[in-house]
Design a protein around this motif. Structure first.
Motif, PDB file in Angstrom:
ATOM      1  N   VAL A  58       0.849  -1.186   0.000  1.00 25.20           N
ATOM      2  CA  VAL A  58       0.000   0.000   0.000  1.00 25.20           C
ATOM      3  C   VAL A  58       0.891   1.244   0.000  1.00 25.20           C
ATOM      4  CG1 VAL A  58      -1.759   1.332   1.249  1.00 25.20           C
ATOM      5  CG2 VAL A  58      -1.849  -1.175   1.231  1.00 25.20           C
ATOM      6  N   ILE A  59       0.650   2.129  -0.952  1.00 23.03           N
ATOM      7  CA  ILE A  59       1.412   3.380  -0.995  1.00 23.03           C
ATOM      8  C   ILE A  59       0.451   4.565  -0.903  1.00 23.03           C
ATOM      9  CG2 ILE A  59       3.250   2.366  -2.396  1.00 23.03           C
ATOM     10  CD1 ILE A  59       2.080   4.108  -4.744  1.00 23.03           C
ATOM     11  N   ASN A  60       0.947   5.658  -0.390  1.00 22.89           N
ATOM     12  CA  ASN A  60       0.194   6.909  -0.322  1.00 22.89           C
ATOM     13  C   ASN A  60       1.113   8.041  -0.762  1.00 22.89           C
ATOM     14  OD1 ASN A  60      -2.496   6.264   1.294  1.00 22.89           O
ATOM     15  ND2 ASN A  60      -0.832   5.126   2.287  1.00 22.89           N
ATOM     16  N   PHE A  61       0.579   8.955  -1.533  1.00 21.91           N
ATOM     17  CA  PHE A  61       1.359  10.128  -1.925  1.00 21.91           C
ATOM     18  C   PHE A  61       0.407  11.303  -2.104  1.00 21.91           C
ATOM     19  CE2 PHE A  61       0.020   8.151  -5.849  1.00 21.91           C
ATOM     20  CZ  PHE A  61      -0.318   9.213  -6.667  1.00 21.91           C
ATOM     21  N   GLY A  66      -2.350  18.752  -3.036  1.00 18.30           N
ATOM     22  CA  GLY A  66      -2.357  18.374  -1.635  1.00 18.30           C
ATOM     23  C   GLY A  66      -3.247  17.212  -1.280  1.00 18.30           C
ATOM     24  N   VAL A  67      -4.091  16.741  -2.204  1.00 16.29           N
ATOM     25  CA  VAL A  67      -4.965  15.605  -1.927  1.00 16.29           C
ATOM     26  C   VAL A  67      -4.135  14.328  -1.871  1.00 16.29           C
ATOM     27  CG1 VAL A  67      -6.884  14.210  -2.796  1.00 16.29           C
ATOM     28  CG2 VAL A  67      -6.976  16.705  -2.973  1.00 16.29           C
ATOM     29  N   GLN A  68      -4.395  13.501  -0.854  1.00 16.35           N
ATOM     30  CA  GLN A  68      -3.647  12.249  -0.703  1.00 16.35           C
ATOM     31  C   GLN A  68      -4.269  11.161  -1.567  1.00 16.35           C
ATOM     32  OE1 GLN A  68      -1.631  11.000   3.000  1.00 16.35           O
ATOM     33  NE2 GLN A  68      -3.093   9.322   3.028  1.00 16.35           N
ATOM     34  N   ILE A  69      -3.428  10.483  -2.338  1.00 11.26           N
ATOM     35  CA  ILE A  69      -3.848   9.411  -3.236  1.00 11.26           C
ATOM     36  C   ILE A  69      -3.297   8.087  -2.720  1.00 11.26           C
ATOM     37  CG2 ILE A  69      -3.902   8.613  -5.628  1.00 11.26           C
ATOM     38  CD1 ILE A  69      -5.175  11.327  -5.207  1.00 11.26           C
ATOM     39  N   GLN A  70      -4.100   7.037  -2.842  1.00 12.80           N
ATOM     40  CA  GLN A  70      -3.685   5.714  -2.381  1.00 12.80           C
ATOM     41  C   GLN A  70      -3.641   4.742  -3.550  1.00 12.80           C
ATOM     42  OE1 GLN A  70      -5.467   2.668  -2.229  1.00 12.80           O
ATOM     43  NE2 GLN A  70      -4.992   1.662  -0.304  1.00 12.80           N
ATOM     44  N   GLY A  71      -2.776   3.769  -3.457  1.00 15.01           N
ATOM     45  CA  GLY A  71      -2.704   2.745  -4.483  1.00 15.01           C
ATOM     46  C   GLY A  71      -2.014   1.503  -3.976  1.00 15.01           C
ATOM     47  N   VAL A 117       3.395  -2.813 -11.484  1.00 19.38           N
ATOM     48  CA  VAL A 117       2.025  -2.324 -11.668  1.00 19.38           C
ATOM     49  C   VAL A 117       1.604  -1.512 -10.448  1.00 19.38           C
ATOM     50  CG1 VAL A 117      -0.404  -2.947 -11.994  1.00 19.38           C
ATOM     51  CG2 VAL A 117       1.389  -4.295 -13.122  1.00 19.38           C
ATOM     52  N   LEU A 118       1.054  -0.325 -10.694  1.00 22.12           N
ATOM     53  CA  LEU A 118       0.403   0.446  -9.646  1.00 22.12           C
ATOM     54  C   LEU A 118      -1.093   0.408  -9.902  1.00 22.12           C
ATOM     55  CD1 LEU A 118       0.252   2.360  -7.214  1.00 22.12           C
ATOM     56  CD2 LEU A 118       0.545   4.272  -8.809  1.00 22.12           C
ATOM     57  N   ASP A 119      -1.831  -0.271  -9.032  1.00 20.91           N
ATOM     58  CA  ASP A 119      -3.289  -0.325  -9.088  1.00 20.91           C
ATOM     59  C   ASP A 119      -3.786   0.872  -8.285  1.00 20.91           C
ATOM     60  OD1 ASP A 119      -5.749  -1.288  -9.738  1.00 20.91           O
ATOM     61  OD2 ASP A 119      -5.621  -3.143  -8.586  1.00 20.91           O
ATOM     62  N   ILE A 120      -4.166   1.937  -8.971  1.00 17.03           N
ATOM     63  CA  ILE A 120      -4.362   3.226  -8.311  1.00 17.03           C
ATOM     64  C   ILE A 120      -5.830   3.489  -7.974  1.00 17.03           C
ATOM     65  CG2 ILE A 120      -4.632   4.517 -10.469  1.00 17.03           C
ATOM     66  CD1 ILE A 120      -2.977   6.773  -9.154  1.00 17.03           C
ATOM     67  N   ASN A 121      -6.047   4.129  -6.835  1.00 16.06           N
ATOM     68  CA  ASN A 121      -7.377   4.608  -6.463  1.00 16.06           C
ATOM     69  C   ASN A 121      -7.428   6.113  -6.676  1.00 16.06           C
ATOM     70  OD1 ASN A 121      -9.028   2.339  -5.531  1.00 16.06           O
ATOM     71  ND2 ASN A 121      -7.431   2.068  -3.993  1.00 16.06           N
ATOM     72  N   VAL A 122      -7.751   6.495  -7.907  1.00 15.64           N
ATOM     73  CA  VAL A 122      -7.837   7.913  -8.229  1.00 15.64           C
ATOM     74  C   VAL A 122      -9.000   8.543  -7.479  1.00 15.64           C
ATOM     75  CG1 VAL A 122      -6.806   7.695 -10.508  1.00 15.64           C
ATOM     76  CG2 VAL A 122      -9.264   7.361 -10.237  1.00 15.64           C
ATOM     77  N   ARG A 123      -9.004   9.858  -7.396  1.00 19.73           N
ATOM     78  CA  ARG A 123     -10.126  10.541  -6.761  1.00 19.73           C
ATOM     79  C   ARG A 123     -11.412  10.152  -7.489  1.00 19.73           C
ATOM     80  NH1 ARG A 123      -8.573  16.707  -7.547  1.00 19.73           N
ATOM     81  NH2 ARG A 123     -10.761  17.159  -7.257  1.00 19.73           N
ATOM     82  N   GLY A 124     -12.462   9.933  -6.711  1.00 18.94           N
ATOM     83  CA  GLY A 124     -13.691   9.374  -7.257  1.00 18.94           C
ATOM     84  C   GLY A 124     -13.867   7.926  -6.858  1.00 18.94           C
TER      85      GLY A 124
END
Length: 313
Positions: A58-61, A66-71, A117-124
């Motif tokens: 799990v990564i966060n950036f 400034g919104v934190q994104i997780q993937g 592979v980065l399986d990203i959780n984009v905003r939304g």
């Protein structure tokens, strides 16, 4: 992994499906009276050693705003000596869905090819609160597209993958995101792969089913209003397709009821006219998903070949 529970109100038994990065799913039966558990069904892995399959980190950036994104970041075990692996950012559909650490056969297949592979959780995405889910509604949609560029830049700075050697892939809404980012930010990725993706939002919103239109009004705006007609006419991927320079891969089922095959047809037609390299799988016997085993094998192989050809050079 991911647990799915099912229980009838008149039954003392609870079924539990457990899937993860190394299993497509084991079904357990739990007796709620005595708490005894038995294995009901185990998957067949066709000779694959589950210990060789890779679990994500799990990564966060933080994006530029400034919104934190997780993937979920998957790193291959073996790469060319001294080289960082190329990276694929995978965008889920929805966008009201979520990347989870469950069974991802395509991801594991690419990892076996030495591609991260980065399986990203984009905003939304769902699962991070209502505010996050609403961050791509209406005019905010293009901000979500920009986050893919923020993600590849963060990955490059992180240093474990080669961010200068990246591609973006996605299906349905994720396919739209690929179509959009490759035209809006044509120098950010070396390749893009769009599956059943939207090219023309005006068409997509006008021809949606009555059930979808009800939720679309909240997320996209009322397409019968001139304001939203103008917005999506100006901000659909078909209007930026001429800016795409990198090789593209498309997959679409002719029988797709949600996003007609003409969406990908229109993108491919322009790109080929502009002499941009395009691989196009147009399945006559599929719809919004590739369901037939023979088609899925062809799809995975052709996609992997495309990514290896344009990322590992």
């Amino acid at each position: 992994g991911v647990y799915k529970l099912s229980c009838h109100k008149s039954s003392e038994n609870l079924s539990v499906l457990v899937s993860s990065s190394n299993t497509p799913g084991t079904i357990y039966l739990v007796n709620l009276d005595n708490r005894k558990t038995k294995t009901l069904l185990k998957p067949q892995l066709a000779g694959i050693n589950p210990q060789e399959l890779i679990e994500p980190e799990v990564i966060n950036f933080r994006a530029k705003d400034g919104v934190q994104i997780q993937g979920l970041l998957y790193l291959p075990k073996f790469t060319d000596t001294g080289l960082k692996p190329p990276i694929v950012i995978d965008i889920h559909g929805g966008p009201t869905s979520q990347a989870k650490p469950d069974w991802q056969p395509l991801t594991q297949y690419l990892l076996g090819k030495g591609i991260a592979v980065l399986d990203i959780n984009v905003r939304g995405s769902t699962g991070f609160g209502k505010s996050y889910t609403r961050l791509e509604n209406k005019e905010k949609r293009l901000d979500s597209v920009r986050y893919l560029v923020d993600a590849i830049n963060w990955l490059d700075k992180d240093g474990r993958v080669d961010g200068k050697n990246g591609a973006v892939i996605g299906g349905s809404y994720g396919g739209y995101m690929v179509n959009a980012v490759m035209g809006l930010y044509p120098d950010s990725f070396k390749a893009g792969a769009s599956f059943v993706g939207v090219a023309d939002w005006v068409r997509a919103l006008e021809t949606a089913s009555p059930g979808l239109k009800a939720s679309d009004r909240i997320e996209y705006g009322d397409i019968t209003e001139e304001k939203w007609q103008s917005f999506y006419a100006a901000n659909s991927p078909i209007n930026t397709v001429n800016k795409i320079k990198a090789p593209m891969f498309f997959e679409h089922g002719v029988n797709d009821p949600r996003d007609p095959v003409t969406e990908s047809d229109s993108m491919v037609k322009v790109l080929r006219k502009n002499e941009v390299p395009v691989t196009y799988l147009r399945f006559e016997d599929e719809g919004h998903e590739v369901t037939k085993v023979t088609n899925r094998i062809l799809f995975y192989r052709e996609l992997a070949n495309f990514l290896e050809r344009h990322l590992k050079n």
